[in-house]
Design a protein around this motif. Structure first.
Motif, PDB file in Angstrom:
ATOM      1  N   ARG A  78       0.855  -1.185   0.000  1.00  0.00           N
ATOM      2  CA  ARG A  78       0.000   0.000   0.000  1.00  0.00           C
ATOM      3  C   ARG A  78       0.890   1.232   0.000  1.00  0.00           C
ATOM      4  N   LEU A  79       0.639   2.139  -0.932  1.00  0.00           N
ATOM      5  CA  LEU A  79       1.424   3.364  -1.052  1.00  0.00           C
ATOM      6  C   LEU A  79       0.501   4.577  -1.003  1.00  0.00           C
ATOM      7  N   GLU A  80       1.044   5.660  -0.502  1.00  0.00           N
ATOM      8  CA  GLU A  80       0.340   6.935  -0.620  1.00  0.00           C
ATOM      9  C   GLU A  80       0.189   7.237  -2.113  1.00  0.00           C
ATOM     10  N   GLU A  81      -0.932   7.834  -2.480  1.00  0.00           N
ATOM     11  CA  GLU A  81      -1.216   8.090  -3.896  1.00  0.00           C
ATOM     12  C   GLU A  81      -0.112   8.913  -4.565  1.00  0.00           C
ATOM     13  N   ASN A  82       0.386   9.941  -3.885  1.00  0.00           N
ATOM     14  CA  ASN A  82       1.448  10.768  -4.467  1.00  0.00           C
ATOM     15  C   ASN A  82       2.704   9.955  -4.763  1.00  0.00           C
ATOM     16  N   ASN A  83       3.095   9.089  -3.825  1.00  0.00           N
ATOM     17  CA  ASN A  83       4.276   8.256  -4.049  1.00  0.00           C
ATOM     18  C   ASN A  83       4.064   7.305  -5.215  1.00  0.00           C
ATOM     19  N   PHE A  84       2.869   6.708  -5.296  1.00  0.00           N
ATOM     20  CA  PHE A  84       2.565   5.799  -6.397  1.00  0.00           C
ATOM     21  C   PHE A  84       2.670   6.523  -7.740  1.00  0.00           C
ATOM     22  N   GLU A  85       2.080   7.696  -7.830  1.00  0.00           N
ATOM     23  CA  GLU A  85       2.097   8.451  -9.085  1.00  0.00           C
ATOM     24  C   GLU A  85       3.518   8.847  -9.477  1.00  0.00           C
ATOM     25  N   LYS A  86       4.326   9.232  -8.497  1.00  0.00           N
ATOM     26  CA  LYS A  86       5.712   9.600  -8.795  1.00  0.00           C
ATOM     27  C   LYS A  86       6.514   8.388  -9.262  1.00  0.00           C
ATOM     28  N   ILE A  87       6.334   7.250  -8.616  1.00  0.00           N
ATOM     29  CA  ILE A  87       7.025   6.031  -9.046  1.00  0.00           C
ATOM     30  C   ILE A  87       6.565   5.636 -10.443  1.00  0.00           C
ATOM     31  N   LYS A  88       5.287   5.800 -10.721  1.00  0.00           N
ATOM     32  CA  LYS A  88       4.754   5.487 -12.046  1.00  0.00           C
ATOM     33  C   LYS A  88       5.448   6.329 -13.118  1.00  0.00           C
ATOM     34  N   ILE A  89       5.629   7.611 -12.853  1.00  0.00           N
ATOM     35  CA  ILE A  89       6.303   8.508 -13.808  1.00  0.00           C
ATOM     36  C   ILE A  89       7.754   8.091 -13.997  1.00  0.00           C
ATOM     37  N   ILE A  90       8.442   7.797 -12.900  1.00  0.00           N
ATOM     38  CA  ILE A  90       9.842   7.358 -12.984  1.00  0.00           C
ATOM     39  C   ILE A  90       9.930   6.055 -13.778  1.00  0.00           C
ATOM     40  N   ALA A  91       9.035   5.119 -13.511  1.00  0.00           N
ATOM     41  CA  ALA A  91       9.021   3.835 -14.214  1.00  0.00           C
ATOM     42  C   ALA A  91       8.834   4.039 -15.709  1.00  0.00           C
ATOM     43  N   GLU A  92       7.914   4.892 -16.082  1.00  0.00           N
ATOM     44  CA  GLU A  92       7.678   5.164 -17.503  1.00  0.00           C
ATOM     45  C   GLU A  92       8.926   5.739 -18.162  1.00  0.00           C
ATOM     46  N   LYS A  93       9.603   6.661 -17.482  1.00  0.00           N
ATOM     47  CA  LYS A  93      10.822   7.252 -18.046  1.00  0.00           C
ATOM     48  C   LYS A  93      11.938   6.219 -18.185  1.00  0.00           C
ATOM     49  N   ASN A  94      11.948   5.216 -17.296  1.00  0.00           N
ATOM     50  CA  ASN A  94      12.968   4.167 -17.332  1.00  0.00           C
ATOM     51  C   ASN A  94      12.515   2.934 -18.116  1.00  0.00           C
ATOM     52  N   LYS A  95      11.335   3.032 -18.741  1.00  0.00           N
ATOM     53  CA  LYS A  95      10.771   1.925 -19.523  1.00  0.00           C
ATOM     54  C   LYS A  95      10.675   0.643 -18.701  1.00  0.00           C
ATOM     55  N   ARG A  96      10.192   0.794 -17.466  1.00  0.00           N
ATOM     56  CA  ARG A  96       9.969  -0.334 -16.564  1.00  0.00           C
ATOM     57  C   ARG A  96       8.520  -0.341 -16.136  1.00  0.00           C
TER      58      ARG A  96
END
Length: 57
Positions: free
Chosen positions: A11-29
């Motif tokens: 379970r993650l705070e929504e802000n942390n999840f969204e930030k990780i999602k953006i980082i993942a997309e930039k890293n193609k993961r």
């Protein structure tokens, strides 16, 4: 596809999840692979500072 990876709920705070999602997309993961990468990096840093972590089998 068989894997030896453990499955668990995170379970993650929504802000942390969204930030990780953006980082993942930039890293193609995927989000899961980005989280795993971040954990691996943290463990590596921890072990450099504190010594190897011993795991009991």
């Amino acid at each position: 596809m068989a894997t030896n990876k453990k499955v668990f709920t995170l379970r993650l705070e929504e802000n942390n999840f969204e930030k990780i999602k953006i980082i993942a997309e930039k890293n193609k993961r995927s989000i899961a692979m980005q989280i795993e990468y971040l954990i691996e990096q943290h463990i590596e840093k921890y072990e450099e500072e504190n010594g190897s972590i011993k795991i009991n089998d």
